[in-house]
Design an enzyme around this catalytic site. Structure first.
Site, PDB file in Angstrom:
ATOM      1  N   ARG A 121      89.381  67.874  13.874  1.00  7.88           N
ATOM      2  CA  ARG A 121      88.718  67.260  14.939  1.00  7.88           C
ATOM      3  C   ARG A 121      87.224  66.986  14.355  1.00  7.88           C
ATOM      4  O   ARG A 121      86.628  66.221  14.685  1.00  7.88           O
ATOM      5  CB  ARG A 121      88.853  67.489  16.297  1.00  7.88           C
ATOM      6  N   GLU A 176      93.280  55.731  29.582  1.00  5.49           N
ATOM      7  CA  GLU A 176      93.313  55.460  28.340  1.00  5.49           C
ATOM      8  C   GLU A 176      93.971  54.122  27.800  1.00  5.49           C
ATOM      9  O   GLU A 176      94.085  53.565  26.543  1.00  5.49           O
ATOM     10  CB  GLU A 176      94.702  56.629  27.654  1.00  5.49           C
ATOM     11  N   HIS A 220      93.637  67.479  19.793  1.00  2.00           N
ATOM     12  CA  HIS A 220      94.219  68.561  20.414  1.00  2.00           C
ATOM     13  C   HIS A 220      95.774  68.274  20.101  1.00  2.00           C
ATOM     14  O   HIS A 220      96.541  68.082  20.973  1.00  2.00           O
ATOM     15  CB  HIS A 220      94.091  68.678  21.658  1.00  2.00           C
TER      16      HIS A 220
END
Length: 470
Positions: free
Chosen positions: A151, A207, A257
């Site tokens: 990330r 989202e 994640h």
């Protein structure tokens, strides 16, 4: 939510027209028109019985529901013998409007041509943006810090894209500092109502809405769109992801994640089955016969650069970038790591290999580095190994049989390691090998404790391979 909302009788054409005119006159807000309607309005049976609001009229033709087409048309004021007639005044109206539109279009093309002549550089830029072609970038020049989370490596790339790709827009669902889309944000600013000079869209904790808005921007054209959140929240986005795949829209989905190593956040935030779900999109073909999505889980910082290169060069389908929260040890390289990692463009490649290996070990993401740890223990015990990184099985399956065979030969002893469900790798490992994966929800604990407890260590790789070979 700041929308203009109009409620009308949805069966009244005059109210529909009035609402549309009112909506077009609104210059500041989006408009939502709520039309209250009667299902099967005007539908009648042969005996003139009422078929309105019957469940049967909802999902099948009126005739199958038992209603009479002839009586329904009569009831609605039409001629059953000629139900699709176009009235002369309607034909005249449309013919008149067609001439008006021809003039309007000609005027607009003339204005565009005049602007292009006066602004040749801007015109060329706009033409390129709307061509949908990938921007040219010096990917190898992107400097990555060693042994970082993927990330963080993605943030580095996004920082370059923010300064080099003028028509790129990035978004995050209130997680830019965690999904590391802030790599992009730090080089620009968020756009807000009345000011679109920035290039970052703060979507808030929504989202699905974010994904839909980004797909809408992609459909408009002229912009390259990326959006980020935690991988576990891809569940909320699934209907939109599927639509992006169906419509062949090249939205870049950034999911960080990526596994149970989100330890302290607990099982609710730890994706286990999500990778298997999203990789199904690589097995599902679109209507052009291509993989409906490109799914990439890079194994270290340099592979992350390559994954972003592949994502930006993929202009025909959505791309998923699945990224780690925790730091990952860089993979070994005999020469230039960038050149070696470029092989990821084939979906899978050999990271390192002994001659005539006893076992082939395959993984994606952070598990590849764990295989490297296990390989050192195995080699010390006289076992010859090959390590294969598979960021995209779907892409690997598109390669020639010769290439696939050169990487994972048929009949080999194969060991797979995945932080998700074993099914992620079972297609590659086959009946001749074994997969070590996670078959339950995750647990609450620091990720290093979870690695130890769940068997994601070099020592367990050693144990499992020795058992396989025995």
């Amino acid at each position: 939510w700041g929308w203009k909302v109009i409620s009308i009788n949805g069966n009244d054409v005059n109210e529909i027209r009035k609402a549309l005119d009112e909506a077009k006159a609104e210059t500041q807000r989006p408009t939502l028109i709520i039309g209250d309607t009667i299902m099967g309005k005007g539908a009648m049976g042969a005996d003139k019985s009422n078929y309105e609001n019957k469940v049967s009229t909802h999902g099948q033709p009126l005739s199958a529901a038992g209603a009479s087409i002839e009586e329904t048309i009569k009831n609605l004021g039409g001629d059953p013998q000629n139900p699709f007639s176009v009235f002369p005044e309607v034909a005249e109206l449309y013919a008149k409007r067609a001439k008006e539109l021809e003039a309007i279009v000609a005027e607009r093309y003339a204005a565009k041509d005049a602007w292009a002549k006066a602004n040749p550089e801007l015109a060329e830029k706009m033409k390129f943006w709307f061509s949908g072609k990938a921007p040219k970038l010096d990917w190898e020049a992107i400097e990555q810090k060693a042994n970082q989370a993927t990330r963080a490596a993605s943030a580095t790339v996004l920082g370059v894209l923010a300064t080099k790709v003028e028509n790129m827009i990035c978004s995050s669902a209130d997680l830019s500092n965690s999904d590391k889309t802030d790599g992009f944000l730090k080089k620009t600013h968020s756009f807000v109502k009345g000011d679109f000079s920035g290039a970052f869209f703060q979507a808030g904790v929504s989202e699905l809405t974010m994904a839909c808005v980004c797909i809408g921007m992609s459909l408009h054209g002229g912009v390259i769109v990326a959006c980020g959140t935690f991988f576990v929240f891809s569940d909320y986005m699934k209907p939109a992801i599927r639509m992006a795949a169906l419509m062949e829209q090249p939205v870049k989905f950034i999911w960080s994640h990526d596994a149970f190593r989100v330890g302290e956040d607990g099982p609710t935030h730890e994706p286990v089955e999500q990778e298997a779900q999203i990789r199904l999109m690589e097995k599902l073909k679109n209507h052009k016969g291509h993989n409906s999505m490109l799914v990439l889980r890079p194994a270290d910082v340099i592979e992350t650069t390559i994954a972003w290169k592949m994502a930006m060069e993929n202009t025909v389908t959505p791309t998923a970038l699945i990224l780690s929260r925790q730091n990952i040890t860089d993979l070994p390289a005999k020469g230039n790591r960038y050149d070696e990692a470029l092989q990821a463009e084939k979906g899978a490649y050999i990271v390192e290999s002994d001659e005539n290996p006893d076992v082939i070990m395959v993984a994606s993401g952070s598990e590849v580095a764990t295989l490297v740890e296990g390989a050192a223990l195995l080699r010390a015990d006289g076992v010859k190994v090959r390590i294969v990184s598979v960021p995209s099985e779907g892409l690997f399956r598109n390669q020639s049989k010769e290439y696939q065979e050169s990487v994972i030969p048929t009949g080999s002893k194969i060991f797979g390691l995945t932080a998700g469900l074993p099914v992620n790798l079972e297609g590659l490992v086959g009946a001749n090998g074994k997969v070590w994966g996670l078959e339950s929800f995750g647990f609450s604990a620091p990720y290093k404790v979870l690695d130890e407890k769940l068997g994601f260590t070099g020592q367990n790789v050693y144990n499992q391979v020795k058992e396989l070979l025995a």
